[in-house]
Design a protein around this motif. Structure first.
Motif, mmCIF file in Angstrom:
data_model
loop_
_atom_site.group_PDB
_atom_site.id
_atom_site.type_symbol
_atom_site.label_atom_id
_atom_site.label_comp_id
_atom_site.label_asym_id
_atom_site.label_seq_id
_atom_site.Cartn_x
_atom_site.Cartn_y
_atom_site.Cartn_z
ATOM 1 N N SER A 345 0.728 -1.078 0.159
ATOM 2 C CA SER A 345 -0.245 0.419 0.226
ATOM 3 C C SER A 345 1.427 1.188 0.159
ATOM 4 C CB SER A 345 -0.843 0.068 0.711
ATOM 5 O OG SER A 345 -0.544 -0.740 2.382
ATOM 6 N N GLY A 346 0.262 1.503 -1.061
ATOM 7 C CA GLY A 346 1.351 3.073 -1.518
ATOM 8 C C GLY A 346 2.800 3.112 -1.523
ATOM 9 N N ARG A 347 3.762 4.194 -1.765
ATOM 10 C CA ARG A 347 5.077 3.393 -2.624
ATOM 11 C C ARG A 347 6.483 3.549 -0.918
ATOM 12 N NH1 ARG A 347 8.029 8.196 -3.613
ATOM 13 N NH2 ARG A 347 7.596 10.134 -3.052
ATOM 14 N N SER A 348 7.298 3.585 -1.246
ATOM 15 C CA SER A 348 8.432 3.410 -0.084
ATOM 16 C C SER A 348 9.085 4.185 -0.544
ATOM 17 C CB SER A 348 8.952 2.019 -0.538
ATOM 18 O OG SER A 348 10.183 2.216 0.412
ATOM 19 N N HIS A 349 9.080 5.432 0.578
ATOM 20 C CA HIS A 349 10.275 6.704 0.181
ATOM 21 C C HIS A 349 11.322 6.243 0.780
ATOM 22 C CE1 HIS A 349 6.462 9.654 0.247
ATOM 23 N NE2 HIS A 349 6.041 8.558 0.703
ATOM 24 N N GLU A 350 12.119 5.887 -0.159
ATOM 25 C CA GLU A 350 13.645 5.744 -0.252
ATOM 26 C C GLU A 350 14.247 4.322 0.415
ATOM 27 O OE1 GLU A 350 16.234 9.395 0.250
ATOM 28 O OE2 GLU A 350 14.664 10.193 0.953
ATOM 29 N N GLY A 351 13.132 3.707 0.508
ATOM 30 C CA GLY A 351 12.953 2.395 0.317
ATOM 31 C C GLY A 351 12.954 2.146 2.090
ATOM 32 N N ALA A 352 12.753 3.192 2.973
ATOM 33 C CA ALA A 352 12.540 3.298 4.361
ATOM 34 C C ALA A 352 11.916 1.938 5.106
ATOM 35 C CB ALA A 352 12.655 4.747 5.058
ATOM 36 N N TRP A 353 10.884 2.093 4.470
ATOM 37 C CA TRP A 353 10.144 0.844 4.871
ATOM 38 C C TRP A 353 9.002 0.906 4.095
ATOM 39 C CZ3 TRP A 353 8.505 1.714 10.715
ATOM 40 C CH2 TRP A 353 7.582 2.959 10.446
ATOM 41 N N GLN A 354 7.942 -0.401 3.988
ATOM 42 C CA GLN A 354 7.018 -0.844 2.803
ATOM 43 C C GLN A 354 5.574 -0.866 3.807
ATOM 44 O OE1 GLN A 354 7.034 -0.679 -0.557
ATOM 45 N NE2 GLN A 354 4.851 -0.232 0.366
ATOM 46 N N ARG A 355 5.055 -0.243 3.441
ATOM 47 C CA ARG A 355 3.982 -0.758 4.346
ATOM 48 C C ARG A 355 2.623 -1.804 3.503
ATOM 49 N NH1 ARG A 355 0.934 5.089 4.338
ATOM 50 N NH2 ARG A 355 -0.899 4.420 6.006
ATOM 51 N N TRP A 356 2.119 -2.392 3.852
ATOM 52 C CA TRP A 356 1.693 -3.685 3.348
ATOM 53 C C TRP A 356 0.025 -3.833 3.721
ATOM 54 C CZ3 TRP A 356 1.518 -7.233 6.720
ATOM 55 C CH2 TRP A 356 1.676 -7.031 8.182
ATOM 56 N N GLU A 357 -0.851 -4.993 2.863
ATOM 57 C CA GLU A 357 -2.167 -4.764 3.473
ATOM 58 C C GLU A 357 -3.385 -6.583 3.316
ATOM 59 O OE1 GLU A 357 -4.312 -0.874 2.486
ATOM 60 O OE2 GLU A 357 -5.319 -2.267 0.685
ATOM 61 N N LEU A 358 -3.516 -6.622 4.317
ATOM 62 C CA LEU A 358 -3.555 -8.314 3.415
ATOM 63 C C LEU A 358 -5.101 -8.079 4.398
ATOM 64 C CD1 LEU A 358 -2.476 -11.589 2.752
ATOM 65 C CD2 LEU A 358 -3.595 -11.408 4.410
ATOM 66 N N ASP A 359 -6.291 -8.848 3.475
ATOM 67 C CA ASP A 359 -7.221 -9.125 3.797
ATOM 68 C C ASP A 359 -8.239 -10.212 4.927
ATOM 69 O OD1 ASP A 359 -8.291 -6.069 3.316
ATOM 70 O OD2 ASP A 359 -9.125 -7.310 2.000
ATOM 71 N N TRP A 360 -8.210 -10.725 5.521
ATOM 72 C CA TRP A 360 -8.561 -11.987 6.744
ATOM 73 C C TRP A 360 -10.657 -11.973 7.483
ATOM 74 C CZ3 TRP A 360 -6.969 -12.060 11.729
ATOM 75 C CH2 TRP A 360 -7.185 -13.947 12.010
ATOM 76 N N ARG A 361 -10.619 -13.178 7.149
ATOM 77 C CA ARG A 361 -11.914 -13.249 7.700
ATOM 78 C C ARG A 361 -12.147 -14.423 7.878
ATOM 79 N NH1 ARG A 361 -17.354 -11.184 5.592
ATOM 80 N NH2 ARG A 361 -15.965 -11.336 4.070
ATOM 81 N N PRO A 362 -11.775 -14.529 9.726
ATOM 82 C CA PRO A 362 -11.353 -15.444 10.876
ATOM 83 C C PRO A 362 -12.914 -15.881 11.489
ATOM 84 C CG PRO A 362 -11.400 -12.584 11.769
ATOM 85 C CD PRO A 362 -11.774 -12.973 10.299
ATOM 86 N N SER A 363 -12.613 -17.180 11.994
ATOM 87 C CA SER A 363 -14.291 -17.785 12.940
ATOM 88 C C SER A 363 -13.520 -17.552 13.456
ATOM 89 C CB SER A 363 -14.099 -19.044 12.192
ATOM 90 O OG SER A 363 -13.382 -20.220 11.515
ATOM 91 N N THR A 364 -14.009 -18.003 14.315
ATOM 92 C CA THR A 364 -13.771 -18.182 15.944
ATOM 93 C C THR A 364 -12.643 -18.761 16.407
ATOM 94 O OG1 THR A 364 -16.469 -17.548 16.313
ATOM 95 C CG2 THR A 364 -15.067 -18.601 18.560
ATOM 96 N N GLY A 365 -12.418 -18.320 16.925
ATOM 97 C CA GLY A 365 -10.430 -19.276 17.270
ATOM 98 C C GLY A 365 -9.405 -18.430 18.273
ATOM 99 N N THR A 366 -8.262 -18.844 18.108
ATOM 100 C CA THR A 366 -6.975 -17.969 18.691
ATOM 101 C C THR A 366 -5.955 -18.719 17.012
ATOM 102 O OG1 THR A 366 -6.076 -20.295 19.663
ATOM 103 C CG2 THR A 366 -7.383 -18.220 20.747
ATOM 104 N N TYR A 367 -5.214 -17.224 16.944
ATOM 105 C CA TYR A 367 -4.384 -17.225 15.858
ATOM 106 C C TYR A 367 -3.522 -16.996 15.879
ATOM 107 C CZ TYR A 367 -9.242 -18.388 13.466
ATOM 108 O OH TYR A 367 -9.976 -18.738 12.529
ATOM 109 N N GLU A 368 -2.339 -17.277 14.826
ATOM 110 C CA GLU A 368 -0.988 -16.777 14.872
ATOM 111 C C GLU A 368 -0.807 -15.629 13.932
ATOM 112 O OE1 GLU A 368 2.410 -18.432 18.339
ATOM 113 O OE2 GLU A 368 2.118 -19.742 16.561
ATOM 114 N N LEU A 369 -0.750 -14.499 13.666
ATOM 115 C CA LEU A 369 -0.158 -14.785 12.616
ATOM 116 C C LEU A 369 1.624 -14.012 12.568
ATOM 117 C CD1 LEU A 369 -2.873 -11.389 13.016
ATOM 118 C CD2 LEU A 369 -3.092 -13.668 12.081
#
Ligand code: MTE
Ligand code: MO
Length: 405
Positions: A345-369
């Motif tokens: 998401s969006g450009r990385s200014h001078e490669g300092a860091w990169q923003r990113w995203e991902l959609d997820w639809r969890p059902s009831t439970g515990t998870y590790e991301l």
């Protein structure tokens, strides 16, 4: 969790054991006595009031001794750059209150062609200015995960992943200043010292916070910065002037610079590469030096976040690497069993860091991301970081527990 004293203790022991280069015999004896006999008492409180000037609300920061780390949840819905109100602070002692009008920068040493020079803030502002997007990250960022994720003992501030930030730094290139002052051909090292109180640990005064770098780095991309995100540097981030040293560990970016020494001999300080070393069973007894940062990723949420089950949630995060711009980020929502590519998401200014995203639809439970980044040079995050006793350079994929209910 706040184990700064133990950290200092270990560093001091190792420093003594590994020969305290750059220190006189007298200092060596004092140190040996401090380590051997007296034991190392934690440093006394340095200031009656808070070592950090800006407000540290708990929803933005986790306070660790004289330091404050950014909560990753506080970066959600923020722009590329970390606003000052939530930028992490790493202070060895406390933020000094300096007066810009009386401040000046002394540049001296045998590596200069002529006399020492003194530059005011106005002098620096008259020189050609540049603005750069640069990541500042503590070498110990992520240290807490050596213990919580890898079950290993390390000493030092138990940072999560919040000892990092990207800002727009404006200032004059150190190379511009050094070239005007005049550097000799046989100069090798450049060392900036801070104007914050001397760092005292184990009863030994280590002097001002300072760290040398090779002349080649000083003449490359280092900035003498006087603005952060378009405003004068805030007190906690080095007002009136700090170094900003791209891709190197945070300690290289000396705040509140008062003096810069240019030498014709290699310089040593407790904070230089003789000291910021990797110690432990996998490393040579004298330690392995390092300067560059490693590669990391973080989700913009707090561990333990509870999501609404059955609802789509947009996971967001950022990845960064001392090796170069990020090329790819993979995310797992099932503890590492399966992986999907995150969208940038969006450009990385001078490669300092990169923003990113991902959609997820969890059902009831515990998870590790999990999030795993790879940079343009193919550096990627391992499952396990290489243990070193001081807990530097944690680069492993972090497992973030969350719940859907
Ligand atoms: N003079 C001085 N410079 C310093 C420090 C310090 O304590 N004193 N801390 C260093 C460390 S260890 C880091 S990680 C960065 C942190 O920069 P920040 O506090 O602006 O985030 O500043 C570096 N520069
Ligand atoms: Mo640091």
């Amino acid at each position: 969790m706040i184990d700064e004293a133990a950290y200092d203790e270990t560093r001091l022991r190792q420093w003594v054991a590994g020969q305290a280069r750059g220190f006189s015999r007298r200092h060596l004896f004092t140190l040996a006595a401090a380590v051997g006999a007296a034991g190392l008492a934690p440093s006394p409180a340095h200031a009656a009031d808070s070592p950090i000037v800006k407000p540290l609300p708990p929803e933005l920061f986790r306070v660790l001794g004289t330091n404050a780390e950014t909560r990753w949840s506080a970066l959600k819905d923020q722009g590329y750059f970390v606003p000052v109100d939530r930028f992490f602070v790493r202070n060895h002692t406390s933020t000094p209150r300096l007066d810009a009008d009386s401040w000046n920068l002394e540049i001296s040493g045998a590596g200069l062609r002529g006399e020492a020079a003194h530059l005011t803030l106005a002098d620096l502002r008259r020189l050609p200015a540049e603005t750069h997007a640069v990541t500042v990250e503590c070498a110990g960022n992520g240290r807490g995960y050596y213990t919580s994720q890898q079950g290993q003992t390390v000493s030092g501030t138990a940072w999560g992943l919040g000892a990092v930030g990207v800002a727009r730094w404006r200032g004059v290139r150190l190379s511009t200043v050094l070239r005007r002052v005049g550097v000799r051909r046989d100069a090798v090292d450049v060392q900036a010292s801070g104007l914050d109180p001397n760092y005292v640990t184990g009863g030994v005064d280590l002097g001002p916070v300072r760290r040398p770098m090779p002349l080649a780095k000083a003449l490359d991309d280092v900035l003498l910065a006087y603005e952060m995100n378009g405003e004068p540097l805030p007190p906690d981030h080095g007002f009136p002037v700090r170094l900003v040293v791209p891709r190197w560990v945070g300690i290289a970016s000396i705040k509140w610079v008062g003096k810069i020494e240019v030498s014709t001999e290699p310089l040593f300080s407790p904070w230089n590469t003789q000291f910021y070393r990797l110690f432990g069973s996998e490393f040579p007894p004298e330690g392995l030096p390092f300067d560059k940062q490693v590669i990391k990723s973080a989700f913009e949420l707090d561990p333990g976040t509870v999501f609404a089950a059955g609802r789509r949630v947009r996971l967001t995060g950022r990845s960064w690497s001392g090796g170069g711009p990020i090329r790819r980020v993979e995310v797992s929502t099932d503890g590492g069993a399966t992986w999907r590519h995150a969208r940038f998401s969006g450009r990385s200014h001078e490669g300092a860091w990169q923003r990113w995203e991902l959609d997820w639809r969890p059902s009831t439970g515990t998870y590790e991301l999990l999030a795993r980044a790879t940079d343009v040079h193919g550096n990627t995050q391992p499952d396990v970081a290489r243990h070193n006793t001081l807990g530097y350079l944690f680069d492993a994929v972090v497992r973030v527990p969350v719940t859907a209910a």
